[in-house]
Design a protein around this motif. Sequence first.
Motif, PDB file in Angstrom:
ATOM      1  N   GLU A   1     -10.781  -2.125   1.992  1.00  6.75           N
ATOM      2  CA  GLU A   1     -10.036  -3.221   2.608  1.00  6.75           C
ATOM      3  C   GLU A   1      -9.661  -2.888   4.050  1.00  6.75           C
ATOM      4  OE1 GLU A   1      -7.638  -5.504  -0.981  1.00  6.75           O
ATOM      5  OE2 GLU A   1      -6.617  -3.890   0.094  1.00  6.75           O
ATOM      6  N   LYS A   2      -9.043  -1.738   4.224  1.00  2.00           N
ATOM      7  CA  LYS A   2      -8.500  -1.422   5.548  1.00  2.00           C
ATOM      8  C   LYS A   2      -9.604  -1.171   6.567  1.00  2.00           C
ATOM      9  CE  LYS A   2      -5.200   1.462   8.070  1.00  2.00           C
ATOM     10  NZ  LYS A   2      -6.107   1.777   9.183  1.00  2.00           N
TER      11      LYS A   2
ATOM     12  N   GLY B   1      -2.717  -0.042  -4.140  1.00  3.84           N
ATOM     13  CA  GLY B   1      -3.833   0.056  -3.221  1.00  3.84           C
ATOM     14  C   GLY B   1      -4.467  -1.248  -2.812  1.00  3.84           C
ATOM     15  N   ASP B   2      -3.976  -2.369  -3.296  1.00  2.00           N
ATOM     16  CA  ASP B   2      -4.532  -3.665  -2.913  1.00  2.00           C
ATOM     17  C   ASP B   2      -3.639  -4.266  -1.840  1.00  2.00           C
ATOM     18  OD1 ASP B   2      -5.508  -6.230  -2.635  1.00  2.00           O
ATOM     19  OD2 ASP B   2      -5.187  -6.829  -4.724  1.00  2.00           O
ATOM     20  N   GLY B   3      -4.088  -4.171  -0.603  1.00  2.00           N
ATOM     21  CA  GLY B   3      -3.290  -4.668   0.522  1.00  2.00           C
ATOM     22  C   GLY B   3      -3.467  -6.141   0.795  1.00  2.00           C
TER      23      GLY B   3
ATOM     24  N   ILE C   1       0.843  -1.186   0.000  1.00  3.91           N
ATOM     25  CA  ILE C   1       0.000   0.000   0.000  1.00  3.91           C
ATOM     26  C   ILE C   1       0.882   1.242   0.000  1.00  3.91           C
ATOM     27  CG2 ILE C   1      -1.804   1.230   1.245  1.00  3.91           C
ATOM     28  CD1 ILE C   1      -2.464  -1.418   2.558  1.00  3.91           C
TER      29      ILE C   1
ATOM     30  N   ASN D   1      -1.244   2.350  10.103  1.00  5.23           N
ATOM     31  CA  ASN D   1      -1.510   1.080   9.429  1.00  5.23           C
ATOM     32  C   ASN D   1      -1.002  -0.087  10.267  1.00  5.23           C
ATOM     33  OD1 ASN D   1      -2.523  -0.523   7.377  1.00  5.23           O
ATOM     34  ND2 ASN D   1      -0.596  -0.527   6.258  1.00  5.23           N
TER      35      ASN D   1
ATOM     36  N   ILE E   1      -1.744   6.672  -0.536  1.00  2.00           N
ATOM     37  CA  ILE E   1      -3.079   6.105  -0.339  1.00  2.00           C
ATOM     38  C   ILE E   1      -3.425   6.060   1.141  1.00  2.00           C
ATOM     39  CG2 ILE E   1      -4.412   3.971  -0.533  1.00  2.00           C
ATOM     40  CD1 ILE E   1      -3.151   3.515  -3.222  1.00  2.00           C
TER      41      ILE E   1
ATOM     42  N   THR F   1      -8.728   0.751  -1.317  1.00  2.78           N
ATOM     43  CA  THR F   1      -7.831   0.643  -0.166  1.00  2.78           C
ATOM     44  C   THR F   1      -8.580   0.911   1.130  1.00  2.78           C
ATOM     45  OG1 THR F   1      -5.972   1.414  -1.495  1.00  2.78           O
ATOM     46  CG2 THR F   1      -5.699   1.489   0.887  1.00  2.78           C
TER      47      THR F   1
ATOM     48  N   GLU G   1      -8.871   3.415  -6.756  1.00  2.00           N
ATOM     49  CA  GLU G   1      -7.827   2.754  -5.967  1.00  2.00           C
ATOM     50  C   GLU G   1      -7.894   3.182  -4.499  1.00  2.00           C
ATOM     51  OE1 GLU G   1      -7.399   4.286  -8.800  1.00  2.00           O
ATOM     52  OE2 GLU G   1      -6.444   2.901 -10.216  1.00  2.00           O
ATOM     53  N   TYR G   2      -8.103   4.483  -4.281  1.00  2.00           N
ATOM     54  CA  TYR G   2      -8.163   4.977  -2.921  1.00  2.00           C
ATOM     55  C   TYR G   2      -9.386   4.413  -2.186  1.00  2.00           C
ATOM     56  CZ  TYR G   2      -4.719   8.569  -4.276  1.00  2.00           C
ATOM     57  OH  TYR G   2      -3.603   9.231  -4.698  1.00  2.00           O
TER      58      TYR G   2
END
Length: 485
Positions: A47-48, A191-193, A2, A253, A6, A44, A40-41
Amino acid sequence: MITRKILYSLGFLLLVGLAACNKFDEMNHDPSKSGSTQPEYLFTYGEKNAMDLIYAGTQNGSIGMLYAQYWTGDQANSSRYALDEGSNNALWSGLYITVNNLQESIRLNRLRQADVPAAKNQIACAWVMKAWIYQILADAYGNIPFSETNNLSKTITPKYDDAATVYKQLTDTLQAQIALMDETLPGFETGDGIFNGDMAKWKKLANSLLLRIAMREVDVNADAQKIIETAAPNAMTSNADNAEFKYLGVDPNAFPFNNSQREIIQYYVSSTLTDYMRNTHDPRLPVYARPATIPDTINGMRYGWSESDPDRKAAGYYSYPGSKVYSASMPGILMQYAEVEFILAEAAARGFATGDAATHYNNGVKSSVSYWADTSAANNFLANVPYTAGDWKNVIGTQKWLALYPQGLQGWFERNRLDPKKPNGDSLFLAPYNSIEDGSVKFVPYRLSYPKSEQTLNAASYQSAVQAMGGTDTQGSKKLWWDKY
């Protein structure tokens, strides 16, 4: 990985969506414009934020891990199913905010499909995340807002859809998105964690989630067998396929419930967990739990044990959860290969065409133990917990329950679905003292009651949902539709 850009954008993205439970499920963008942020943002953030909610102490600790009976609270009332309304509302509203942001990511990607070849893959990834979240909501609450949650122009008080209908829609959506995935193109390159844009792994995850959905409804949906048999060959095949959000280990994070800055002392591991693992010489025990200080050994606390009971020893006698699950870099688990293997083992035990039940069971045990300990320990441990075809529900159920640690909500859902006992027939779970939250919960909740805000913000839909689920909105009033044990 990440990007820092982002991560710093995540706070801004909170402005993009408001909770469905507050009835604003999609921002009123002009569809002719690209919007104020990028897909993308939003992805992200999806996911988070989902992982931050699912693994927060107030949700995973005080609801999931207690209801699954992995942990017990320092204060006994926290282990007697007294649902904290703040935690409940945060779970509901936070997940709907996340769904909204993922939906906005889909909307923006649809606008740019002609110019961005990877847009269709990105849409598919967002749908997979939405399916995961919606299943959690349906399994936690029962009937939920679904079909009307992304159409502000039509209603700000969405109806509650029947949970079985939600399941059907999730199945159809996942199957459709799998068919559209193009493994020759990336997903989200930034952006894909979870999978860093690897569409082969996203496709495996989508098929694995189909297995989870179908197995949970297997006793009530005749189509579940076909869904499982079709998805099985394309699901996860090793721990390398595990779907996990990679936390970087430092704020902002870091794993949401970690002890890097302070000691967490409100939960002990339950004796339900530690006694069973000790009796089977489970090599995961010293990872799942820490030694107590007095004496220097692992001691679980009896679930729901009253702090006023004179037989309850001082705090130092009981073990806290293991340091790994309290680590700032602990990943947020969405789904793991071990669960896939236990699903396939149960499917085979039920007579489905998914291979040999014992082989899948052994793979499930080995993959879980290897993840937490090591492969040699896994091979030795299998002799202590052999597969028994005539007792598959308890044999598979107990090991699946252990493998789902620390996924508290999933452990609770599976506890309710299978209600496994120890393979020798003894009870695995204990009823806590005075475990009556509202006069109806005497052992373990079937569901969470709806957040109280729904009674005022979405009153008519709320009342209809309550009537459809038995007329009383409590944790113990009615089993969910798939819960037959």
